[in-house]
Design a protein around this motif. Structure first.
Motif, PDB file in Angstrom:
ATOM      1  N   ALA A   7       2.731  11.051  -5.095  1.00  0.00           N
ATOM      2  CA  ALA A   7       1.837  11.428  -3.998  1.00  0.00           C
ATOM      3  C   ALA A   7       0.519  11.858  -4.629  1.00  0.00           C
ATOM      4  CB  ALA A   7       2.441  12.567  -3.186  1.00  0.00           C
ATOM      5  N   LEU A   8      -0.589  11.579  -3.977  1.00  0.00           N
ATOM      6  CA  LEU A   8      -1.892  11.882  -4.563  1.00  0.00           C
ATOM      7  C   LEU A   8      -2.296  13.343  -4.400  1.00  0.00           C
ATOM      8  CD1 LEU A   8      -4.512  10.951  -5.938  1.00  0.00           C
ATOM      9  CD2 LEU A   8      -5.347  10.260  -3.679  1.00  0.00           C
ATOM     10  N   TRP A   9      -2.005  13.934  -3.232  1.00  0.00           N
ATOM     11  CA  TRP A   9      -2.552  15.242  -2.907  1.00  0.00           C
ATOM     12  C   TRP A   9      -1.568  16.388  -3.071  1.00  0.00           C
ATOM     13  CZ3 TRP A   9      -7.691  15.887  -1.876  1.00  0.00           C
ATOM     14  CH2 TRP A   9      -8.432  14.729  -1.608  1.00  0.00           C
ATOM     15  N   GLY A  10      -0.354  16.129  -3.494  1.00  0.00           N
ATOM     16  CA  GLY A  10       0.643  17.190  -3.637  1.00  0.00           C
ATOM     17  C   GLY A  10       1.958  16.592  -4.076  1.00  0.00           C
ATOM     18  N   GLU A  11       3.020  17.349  -3.876  1.00  0.00           N
ATOM     19  CA  GLU A  11       4.339  16.872  -4.294  1.00  0.00           C
ATOM     20  C   GLU A  11       4.827  15.699  -3.452  1.00  0.00           C
ATOM     21  OE1 GLU A  11       6.222  17.900  -6.937  1.00  0.00           O
ATOM     22  OE2 GLU A  11       4.422  19.013  -7.488  1.00  0.00           O
ATOM     23  N   GLU A  12       4.483  15.719  -2.167  1.00  0.00           N
ATOM     24  CA  GLU A  12       4.902  14.665  -1.238  1.00  0.00           C
ATOM     25  C   GLU A  12       3.726  14.279  -0.350  1.00  0.00           C
ATOM     26  OE1 GLU A  12       7.842  13.195  -1.140  1.00  0.00           O
ATOM     27  OE2 GLU A  12       8.774  14.488  -2.667  1.00  0.00           O
ATOM     28  N   PRO A  13       3.689  13.023   0.103  1.00  0.00           N
ATOM     29  CA  PRO A  13       2.654  12.657   1.083  1.00  0.00           C
ATOM     30  C   PRO A  13       2.863  13.425   2.380  1.00  0.00           C
ATOM     31  CG  PRO A  13       3.765  10.702   0.211  1.00  0.00           C
ATOM     32  CD  PRO A  13       4.547  11.893  -0.251  1.00  0.00           C
ATOM     33  N   THR A  14       1.780  13.730   3.068  1.00  0.00           N
ATOM     34  CA  THR A  14       1.860  14.415   4.355  1.00  0.00           C
ATOM     35  C   THR A  14       1.091  13.597   5.389  1.00  0.00           C
ATOM     36  OG1 THR A  14      -0.161  15.713   4.034  1.00  0.00           O
ATOM     37  CG2 THR A  14       1.914  16.657   3.189  1.00  0.00           C
ATOM     38  N   GLU A  15       1.200  14.002   6.642  1.00  0.00           N
ATOM     39  CA  GLU A  15       0.479  13.305   7.712  1.00  0.00           C
ATOM     40  C   GLU A  15      -1.024  13.368   7.487  1.00  0.00           C
ATOM     41  OE1 GLU A  15      -0.029  13.865  12.497  1.00  0.00           O
ATOM     42  OE2 GLU A  15       1.991  14.104  11.660  1.00  0.00           O
ATOM     43  N   ASP A  82      -5.789   8.876   9.242  1.00  0.00           N
ATOM     44  CA  ASP A  82      -7.171   8.807   9.708  1.00  0.00           C
ATOM     45  C   ASP A  82      -8.007   8.074   8.670  1.00  0.00           C
ATOM     46  OD1 ASP A  82      -9.736   9.131  10.637  1.00  0.00           O
ATOM     47  OD2 ASP A  82      -9.655  11.320  10.750  1.00  0.00           O
ATOM     48  N   VAL A  83      -8.423   6.860   9.014  1.00  0.00           N
ATOM     49  CA  VAL A  83      -9.123   6.002   8.064  1.00  0.00           C
ATOM     50  C   VAL A  83     -10.636   6.150   8.156  1.00  0.00           C
ATOM     51  CG1 VAL A  83      -9.301   3.993   9.561  1.00  0.00           C
ATOM     52  CG2 VAL A  83      -9.061   3.665   7.110  1.00  0.00           C
ATOM     53  N   SER A  84     -11.133   7.005   9.057  1.00  0.00           N
ATOM     54  CA  SER A  84     -12.585   7.121   9.220  1.00  0.00           C
ATOM     55  C   SER A  84     -13.215   7.766   7.986  1.00  0.00           C
ATOM     56  CB  SER A  84     -12.924   7.934  10.472  1.00  0.00           C
ATOM     57  OG  SER A  84     -12.479   9.267  10.346  1.00  0.00           O
ATOM     58  N   PHE A  85     -14.493   7.431   7.772  1.00  0.00           N
ATOM     59  CA  PHE A  85     -15.254   8.025   6.681  1.00  0.00           C
ATOM     60  C   PHE A  85     -15.227   9.544   6.803  1.00  0.00           C
ATOM     61  CE2 PHE A  85     -19.151   9.760   4.945  1.00  0.00           C
ATOM     62  CZ  PHE A  85     -19.293   9.085   3.745  1.00  0.00           C
ATOM     63  N   PRO A  86     -15.007  10.278   5.718  1.00  0.00           N
ATOM     64  CA  PRO A  86     -14.911   9.881   4.319  1.00  0.00           C
ATOM     65  C   PRO A  86     -13.491   9.938   3.758  1.00  0.00           C
ATOM     66  CG  PRO A  86     -15.475  12.197   4.405  1.00  0.00           C
ATOM     67  CD  PRO A  86     -15.244  11.745   5.837  1.00  0.00           C
ATOM     68  N   HIS A  87     -12.473   9.760   4.579  1.00  0.00           N
ATOM     69  CA  HIS A  87     -11.099   9.946   4.108  1.00  0.00           C
ATOM     70  C   HIS A  87     -10.682   8.982   2.997  1.00  0.00           C
ATOM     71  CE1 HIS A  87     -11.071  12.044   8.067  1.00  0.00           C
ATOM     72  NE2 HIS A  87     -10.493  12.955   7.313  1.00  0.00           N
ATOM     73  N   PRO A  88     -10.890   7.661   3.135  1.00  0.00           N
ATOM     74  CA  PRO A  88     -10.498   6.787   2.020  1.00  0.00           C
ATOM     75  C   PRO A  88     -11.284   7.079   0.740  1.00  0.00           C
ATOM     76  CG  PRO A  88     -10.847   5.507   4.029  1.00  0.00           C
ATOM     77  CD  PRO A  88     -11.362   6.889   4.286  1.00  0.00           C
ATOM     78  N   GLN A  89     -12.572   7.400   0.883  1.00  0.00           N
ATOM     79  CA  GLN A  89     -13.389   7.714  -0.287  1.00  0.00           C
ATOM     80  C   GLN A  89     -12.906   8.992  -0.963  1.00  0.00           C
ATOM     81  OE1 GLN A  89     -14.493   6.813   2.715  1.00  0.00           O
ATOM     82  NE2 GLN A  89     -16.007   5.188   2.472  1.00  0.00           N
ATOM     83  N   ALA A  90     -12.473   9.971  -0.167  1.00  0.00           N
ATOM     84  CA  ALA A  90     -11.940  11.211  -0.749  1.00  0.00           C
ATOM     85  C   ALA A  90     -10.672  10.918  -1.547  1.00  0.00           C
ATOM     86  CB  ALA A  90     -11.664  12.231   0.355  1.00  0.00           C
ATOM     87  N   ASP A  91      -9.850   9.967  -1.058  1.00  0.00           N
ATOM     88  CA  ASP A  91      -8.655   9.585  -1.812  1.00  0.00           C
ATOM     89  C   ASP A  91      -9.036   9.014  -3.181  1.00  0.00           C
ATOM     90  OD1 ASP A  91      -6.905  10.372   0.209  1.00  0.00           O
ATOM     91  OD2 ASP A  91      -6.670   8.350   1.024  1.00  0.00           O
ATOM     92  N   LEU A  92     -10.034   8.138  -3.205  1.00  0.00           N
ATOM     93  CA  LEU A  92     -10.442   7.561  -4.487  1.00  0.00           C
ATOM     94  C   LEU A  92     -11.045   8.625  -5.400  1.00  0.00           C
ATOM     95  CD1 LEU A  92     -10.805   5.222  -6.409  1.00  0.00           C
ATOM     96  CD2 LEU A  92     -12.924   4.631  -5.197  1.00  0.00           C
ATOM     97  N   ALA A  93     -11.848   9.520  -4.847  1.00  0.00           N
ATOM     98  CA  ALA A  93     -12.414  10.608  -5.653  1.00  0.00           C
ATOM     99  C   ALA A  93     -11.305  11.463  -6.262  1.00  0.00           C
ATOM    100  CB  ALA A  93     -13.345  11.466  -4.803  1.00  0.00           C
ATOM    101  N   LYS A  94     -10.306  11.784  -5.455  1.00  0.00           N
ATOM    102  CA  LYS A  94      -9.167  12.568  -5.948  1.00  0.00           C
ATOM    103  C   LYS A  94      -8.427  11.805  -7.041  1.00  0.00           C
ATOM    104  CE  LYS A  94      -6.139  16.000  -5.673  1.00  0.00           C
ATOM    105  NZ  LYS A  94      -6.482  17.373  -6.088  1.00  0.00           N
ATOM    106  N   MET A  95      -8.310  10.478  -6.879  1.00  0.00           N
ATOM    107  CA  MET A  95      -7.605   9.671  -7.869  1.00  0.00           C
ATOM    108  C   MET A  95      -8.336   9.669  -9.207  1.00  0.00           C
ATOM    109  SD  MET A  95      -4.865   7.680  -8.096  1.00  0.00           S
ATOM    110  CE  MET A  95      -4.528   8.243  -9.760  1.00  0.00           C
ATOM    111  N   VAL A  96      -9.661   9.507  -9.171  1.00  0.00           N
ATOM    112  CA  VAL A  96     -10.432   9.526 -10.417  1.00  0.00           C
ATOM    113  C   VAL A  96     -10.287  10.883 -11.102  1.00  0.00           C
ATOM    114  CG1 VAL A  96     -12.747   9.372 -11.416  1.00  0.00           C
ATOM    115  CG2 VAL A  96     -12.066   7.777  -9.620  1.00  0.00           C
ATOM    116  N   ALA A  97     -10.399  11.959 -10.330  1.00  0.00           N
ATOM    117  CA  ALA A  97     -10.249  13.307 -10.904  1.00  0.00           C
ATOM    118  C   ALA A  97      -8.842  13.513 -11.451  1.00  0.00           C
ATOM    119  CB  ALA A  97     -10.585  14.355  -9.844  1.00  0.00           C
TER     120      ALA A  97
END
Length: 201
Positions: A7-15, A82-97
């Motif tokens: 999961a990208l943001w924690g131990e498990e994916p959430t809604e 929620d796919v609206s800006f900036p959610h997908p971009q935040a996922d990529l930013a989190k992934m790079v970090a």
């Protein structure tokens, strides 16, 4: 080869934070146990409704074959959240970090992190590449701007201009025809619905 799903943001994916990623890494070489490789983060396309599998693992394996540690990002789509800006971009930013924060464990050179995106994924990569310093992405990822800056960007047929797409599509007279199985919506209605979903209004 090492294969790990996270999961990208924690131990498990959430809604609210459904993004996940797969780490596809090469084992360290016996004569270079601390050797580091460049990293590639892959964002497949799919019109923000899904992510096309043929733009994920096959691309990762090609980069693995050329000496990279590969990460396949399953960013948020309309089928997961929620796919609206900036959610997908935040996922990529989190992934790079995240790649940089775990560089030792994943044998990655934190100064050589590349993002690769196709179609909708290309739009996400382009957004991060041009707005890593001034956009909202670092704050959303809980990181410093330098932590989310890609060192290289590869864009494959990216979606870069929503206004252009809208204007080109609406020039086609067929767009005003009713589309079967849409409750009477026209192609213009569907295009406007799609653009509203992605841009948040």
């Amino acid at each position: 080869m090492i294969v790990e799903n996270h999961a990208l943001w924690g131990e498990e994916p959430t809604e609210d934070y459904p993004a996940t990623f797969t780490y596809l890494g090469a084992e360290p070489l016996p004569d270079k146990p601390n050797g580091r490789r460049p990293a590639v983060i892959i964002c497949g396309g799919g019109g923000f409704t899904h992510i096309a599998p043929h733009e994920q693992d096959p691309v990762a394996f090609a980069f693995l074959d050329h000496g990279y540690q590969a990460f396949v990002l399953n960013y948020v789509t309309s089928s997961t959240g929620d796919v609206s800006f900036p959610h997908p971009q935040a996922d990529l930013a989190k992934m790079v970090a995240t790649v940089r924060a775990n560089a030792d464990e994943w044998h990655v050179d934190p100064k050589r992190v590349c993002v690769v995106g196709f179609s909708a994924g290309g739009m996400i990569c382009a957004s991060l590449a041009t707005q890593w310093k001034t956009g909202p992405f670092a704050a959303l990822a809980g990181a410093r701007p330098d932590d989310i800056r890609p060192d290289a960007v590869v864009l494959g047929y990216p979606l870069l201009d929503f206004a252009y797409v809208r204007d080109m599509q609406t020039r086609d007279p067929r767009i005003d025809l009713r589309v079967p199985k849409t409750g009477g919506k026209t192609g213009r209605d569907l295009l406007n619905d799609y653009l509203s979903m992605v841009t948040g209004g």
